[in-house]
Design a protein around this motif. Structure first.
Motif, short mmCIF file in Angstrom:
data_model
loop_
_atom_site.label_atom_id
_atom_site.label_comp_id
_atom_site.label_asym_id
_atom_site.label_seq_id
_atom_site.Cartn_x
_atom_site.Cartn_y
_atom_site.Cartn_z
N ILE B 122 0.92 -1.12 0.06
CA ILE B 122 0.03 0.02 0.23
C ILE B 122 0.97 1.47 0.14
CG2 ILE B 122 -1.86 1.23 1.27
CD1 ILE B 122 -2.78 -1.68 2.54
N GLU B 123 0.77 2.06 -0.97
CA GLU B 123 1.80 3.27 -1.33
C GLU B 123 0.72 4.55 -0.85
OE1 GLU B 123 3.90 6.72 -2.97
OE2 GLU B 123 1.49 5.74 -3.27
N LEU B 124 1.40 5.34 -0.03
CA LEU B 124 0.82 6.93 0.45
C LEU B 124 1.64 7.50 -0.09
CD1 LEU B 124 -0.03 5.29 3.82
CD2 LEU B 124 -1.62 5.42 2.11
N HIS B 125 1.18 8.82 -1.00
CA HIS B 125 1.87 9.66 -1.53
C HIS B 125 2.20 10.90 -0.75
CE1 HIS B 125 -1.50 12.58 -1.96
NE2 HIS B 125 -2.21 11.70 -2.08
N GLY B 126 3.14 11.65 -0.96
CA GLY B 126 3.43 12.91 -0.30
C GLY B 126 2.52 14.02 -0.62
N LEU B 139 2.20 7.84 -7.87
CA LEU B 139 2.78 6.57 -9.05
C LEU B 139 4.34 6.93 -9.05
CD1 LEU B 139 -0.13 6.69 -11.75
CD2 LEU B 139 0.48 4.99 -10.11
N LEU B 140 4.64 8.34 -8.89
CA LEU B 140 6.18 8.37 -9.12
C LEU B 140 6.85 7.23 -8.37
CD1 LEU B 140 6.99 12.26 -8.84
CD2 LEU B 140 6.91 10.73 -10.89
N GLU B 141 6.47 7.07 -6.91
CA GLU B 141 6.94 6.22 -6.45
C GLU B 141 6.49 4.54 -6.47
OE1 GLU B 141 6.16 6.60 -2.14
OE2 GLU B 141 8.22 6.53 -1.64
N ALA B 142 5.21 4.32 -6.84
CA ALA B 142 4.50 3.14 -6.69
C ALA B 142 4.99 2.37 -8.05
CB ALA B 142 2.93 3.29 -6.80
N ILE B 143 5.37 3.15 -9.06
CA ILE B 143 5.80 2.45 -10.41
C ILE B 143 6.96 1.77 -10.20
CG2 ILE B 143 6.19 2.67 -12.74
CD1 ILE B 143 4.06 4.60 -12.97
N PRO B 144 8.12 2.53 -9.71
CA PRO B 144 9.47 1.88 -9.72
C PRO B 144 9.41 0.82 -8.49
CG PRO B 144 9.90 4.34 -9.56
CD PRO B 144 8.28 3.90 -9.54
N VAL B 145 8.58 0.88 -7.36
CA VAL B 145 8.62 -0.09 -6.55
C VAL B 145 7.79 -1.31 -6.75
CG1 VAL B 145 7.59 -0.74 -4.08
CG2 VAL B 145 8.95 1.61 -4.54
N ALA B 146 6.81 -1.29 -7.71
CA ALA B 146 6.34 -2.24 -8.20
C ALA B 146 7.07 -3.19 -9.20
CB ALA B 146 4.85 -1.96 -9.00
N GLY B 150 8.20 -6.68 -7.87
CA GLY B 150 7.40 -7.55 -8.44
C GLY B 150 6.06 -7.77 -7.63
N MET B 151 5.82 -6.79 -6.76
CA MET B 151 4.57 -6.85 -5.93
C MET B 151 3.58 -5.89 -6.66
SD MET B 151 6.46 -7.01 -2.20
CE MET B 151 7.80 -7.86 -1.87
N THR B 152 2.28 -6.14 -6.39
CA THR B 152 1.52 -5.10 -6.66
C THR B 152 1.43 -4.03 -5.59
OG1 THR B 152 -0.17 -7.22 -7.55
CG2 THR B 152 -1.33 -5.14 -6.81
N VAL B 153 1.17 -2.85 -6.34
CA VAL B 153 1.30 -1.63 -5.33
C VAL B 153 -0.18 -0.89 -5.41
CG1 VAL B 153 2.50 0.66 -4.74
CG2 VAL B 153 3.92 -1.63 -5.59
N LEU B 154 -0.76 -0.48 -4.52
CA LEU B 154 -2.04 0.20 -4.40
C LEU B 154 -1.45 1.74 -3.92
CD1 LEU B 154 -4.74 -1.76 -2.65
CD2 LEU B 154 -4.24 -1.84 -5.12
N ALA B 155 -1.63 2.63 -4.95
CA ALA B 155 -1.69 3.89 -4.57
C ALA B 155 -2.95 4.50 -4.08
CB ALA B 155 -1.09 4.80 -5.66
N ALA B 187 0.86 -10.91 6.94
CA ALA B 187 2.25 -11.06 6.63
C ALA B 187 2.78 -11.03 5.27
CB ALA B 187 2.62 -12.20 7.18
N HIS B 188 1.82 -10.77 4.22
CA HIS B 188 2.03 -10.46 2.97
C HIS B 188 1.73 -9.24 2.34
CE1 HIS B 188 1.88 -15.08 1.92
NE2 HIS B 188 2.77 -14.85 2.73
N ILE B 189 1.47 -8.10 3.22
CA ILE B 189 1.12 -6.93 2.83
C ILE B 189 2.11 -6.09 3.49
CG2 ILE B 189 -0.71 -5.21 3.06
CD1 ILE B 189 -2.66 -7.50 3.66
N GLY B 190 2.55 -4.98 2.74
CA GLY B 190 3.28 -3.89 3.29
C GLY B 190 2.87 -2.69 3.09
N ILE B 191 3.21 -1.60 3.70
CA ILE B 191 2.68 -0.30 3.47
C ILE B 191 3.95 0.70 3.50
CG2 ILE B 191 2.57 -0.06 5.98
CD1 ILE B 191 -0.22 1.53 5.32
N PHE B 192 3.96 1.73 2.85
CA PHE B 192 5.17 2.59 2.75
C PHE B 192 4.43 3.96 2.00
CE2 PHE B 192 6.32 2.86 -1.66
CZ PHE B 192 5.57 1.85 -2.33
N GLY B 193 5.41 5.12 2.39
CA GLY B 193 5.03 6.24 1.47
C GLY B 193 6.39 7.22 2.01
N CYS B 194 6.26 8.36 1.35
CA CYS B 194 7.27 9.32 1.39
C CYS B 194 6.90 10.61 1.81
CB CYS B 194 7.89 9.63 -0.08
SG CYS B 194 9.13 10.94 -0.18
#
Lengths: 368, 368
Positions: B122-126, B139-146, B150-155, B187-194
């Protein structure tokens, strides 16, 4: 970068100059003590700001002229601190010679009885390769680490400048390490140090690689990175914050370590391992300890990021609001945190357990 | 600390004042571009110094007056960058609704075919909780991370100020997370943002704990720490270096985020998780990304050291010479290093392997 030396000279003036080639003329500003610090650390930072570091403004000619008193003053201060440490940490001290080099062996009462569980750490003291001794600045760090890890720590009396020149210190550490390898497997030996001792830790790993010695199981570069003539942002910010040495005319910042290095090539990986990827690729798991008010922060961050990019095991810890070698004041809660980080790191990477007294957050490890 | 507000006011003057209560009046100094940076990053820092950040000097009344153009300008800039990213990173974009909240699902072509190996981030934008969108800064961050993981990223298109107030964004993230938990184990879900997204990552973990949701397997607080009104050394140093917002009369530094937070209590752990040890003790493995020219460095360092002292798994990476959110310029070699760090961290802690194309240091992951 051709405009840089001119801008550096202009930095001494009070008037802001137009930025050139990306050089930023930072205006004067007020920096309060960090609110994130413990009350003890806040008080320590306040005192440091008021009293300052009396050696910070000395150029190397002045250092040479006052060398005897700098050395004696440092040692006397350290001996007082060590007397306090010995009340809190249960260790025995043995003056010995390993590989022909004088060391102080710090034997913690918390050491495991089973020889199979015994581990050895080599400690390299700070002092800009000019002052400090194994039994002064060395023990300040070796005693808490020995007690917290339950590992034997050898504080090494390596040769320094200006009487000796690079690579004398590296040779001395290698001699101690060879003697250690005769007693324990490399994977059970760690090496660490703070300030010049942290720089020397990296230089020693480079020297071991050159000598084709097996790498130790873990290393700690504390208050130091991988570039012996350390630069980058933090050097300039901290020169201003600490009112320390002014830049040379060419924009570089002078270092007292020149009294040991002489005219060495600072890009030589035996001096500055960060500049050699093949060397970094041989580094053991490496721990970095620094602070946001430490001149080495940039150097440390860069070294850590290079090791990480080479997929080496490397762990960075930055203490907010604290400066160079803060953990040598073992009374600060933040220093105790740093010692716990060191203890967990060495236990993990040298494959052993910590003494039972370790996890207690409030009490010092293994008090008498 | 009673002398602090006075000293802060005096900071605007050109003359050095005597230090009081530990406040250091730092003199003007010249800061060159870090020699440790890649040529591309050096050029980027030079440009940033010369052009500056047009929003940096705005107070919140001015932000409100120009909000529409700040938002549109940010989005337009991001859309141009995203068009470039899509040439380099092989992803598909799907506009969906999860738990009633709009998201952009970034599906990498490098995703594993076996559903058992699929992971979700799960991606949280700035954007200071005021500007930016899931499909722009997100998407600036979600696209490279995905692509790199190789993981699905939800922005996530979470609610922001000034139209909405805290805890609207936390509620929206929790709604998306509940929908994710219906499909995958925590355990298979991560969360991040800038930036604000990094702050919101910490606030979301606090919200999950309050709601008694299981913690995700890993978190990334990028360009952000655990104190939403972030302070400490780096805030003051960077306010000077970046010529950014001047301090309030009480010595605090204003933040645009106030347009979202209103009169919230910044010591509330749902706002600033760093102030609650019981909460930090529940944090999943957490990765921090920052730089030595980032105002959040102190806040990040403090948060990391608190988690480490509580023996949580926490990993700090500081890029020398670079500032806030540097990795959103994916062309920089240093940004590519940062994305590799993120990818390895999420793969390790979400228990999966990276796409085969990942380790190539020079090429972008999974190019079309």
């Amino acid at each position: 970068m051709s405009a840089l030396p001119l801008c550096m000279l202009l930095a001494a003036g009070a008037h802001a100059e137009a930025p050139a080639e990306g050089v930023r003329q930072v205006p004067s500003f007020a920096l309060p003590v960090s609110p994130y610090l413990s009350p003890q650390a806040q008080e320590s930072v306040r005192s440091a700001v008021i009293h300052g570091d009396p050696t910070a403004k000395l150029d190397n000619a002045a250092v040479l002229a006052q060398l005897d008193s700098i050395r004696k003053g440092t040692d006397q201060w350290a001996y007082g601190e060590i007397a306090e440490l010995r009340k809190r940490f249960a260790v025995e001290l043995h003056h010995e010679t390993w590989g022909g080099i004088p060391v102080v062996r710090v034997q913690p009462r918390s050491a495991p009885a089973d020889p199979a569980n015994q581990r050895l750490l080599i400690e390299l003291h700070g002092g800009a390769f000019v002052f400090g001794r194994a039994d002064s600045l060395g023990l300040l760090e070796a005693i808490p680490v020995a007690a917290m890890t339950g590992m034997t720590v050898l504080a090494v009396e390596y040769r320094q400048g200006p009487e000796h020149r690079f690579p004398a210190a590296s040779e001395d550490v290698a001699a101690v390490y060879r003697a250690a390898l005769a007693r324990l497997p490399a994977a059970h030996i760690g090496i660490f140090g703070c300030s010049a001792g942290g720089v020397l830790t990296g230089e020693s790993l480079a020297w071991f690689a050159k000598e084709k010695l097996p790498m130790p199981g873990a290393a700690g570069l504390f208050c130091a990175g991988g570039d012996a003539r350390y630069g980058g942002d933090s050097r300039y910010v901290m020169a201003a914050i600490n009112d320390a040495l002014l830049p040379h005319a060419d924009g570089t910042l002078p270092i007292m370590e020149d009294l040991y290095y002489g005219d060495v090539d600072f890009r030589d990986p035996l001096v500055s391992p960060v500049f050699s990827e093949p060397l970094l690729a041989q580094f053991p798991p490496t721990l970095f300890i620094t602070g946001t008010r430490a001149a080495e922060l940039s150097n440390v961050s860069y070294m850590h990021s290079r090791l990480v990019d080479l997929e080496r095991v490397s762990d960075l810890h930055v203490w907010e609001g604290l400066g160079h070698a803060f953990h040598l004041d073992a009374k600060l809660p933040e220093s105790q945190q740093a010692y716990r980080v060191m203890a967990r790191f060495f236990a993990k990477h040298l494959g052993t357990a910590l003494p039972a007294s370790h996890p207690a957050p409030a009490a010092a490890a293994a008090p008498r």
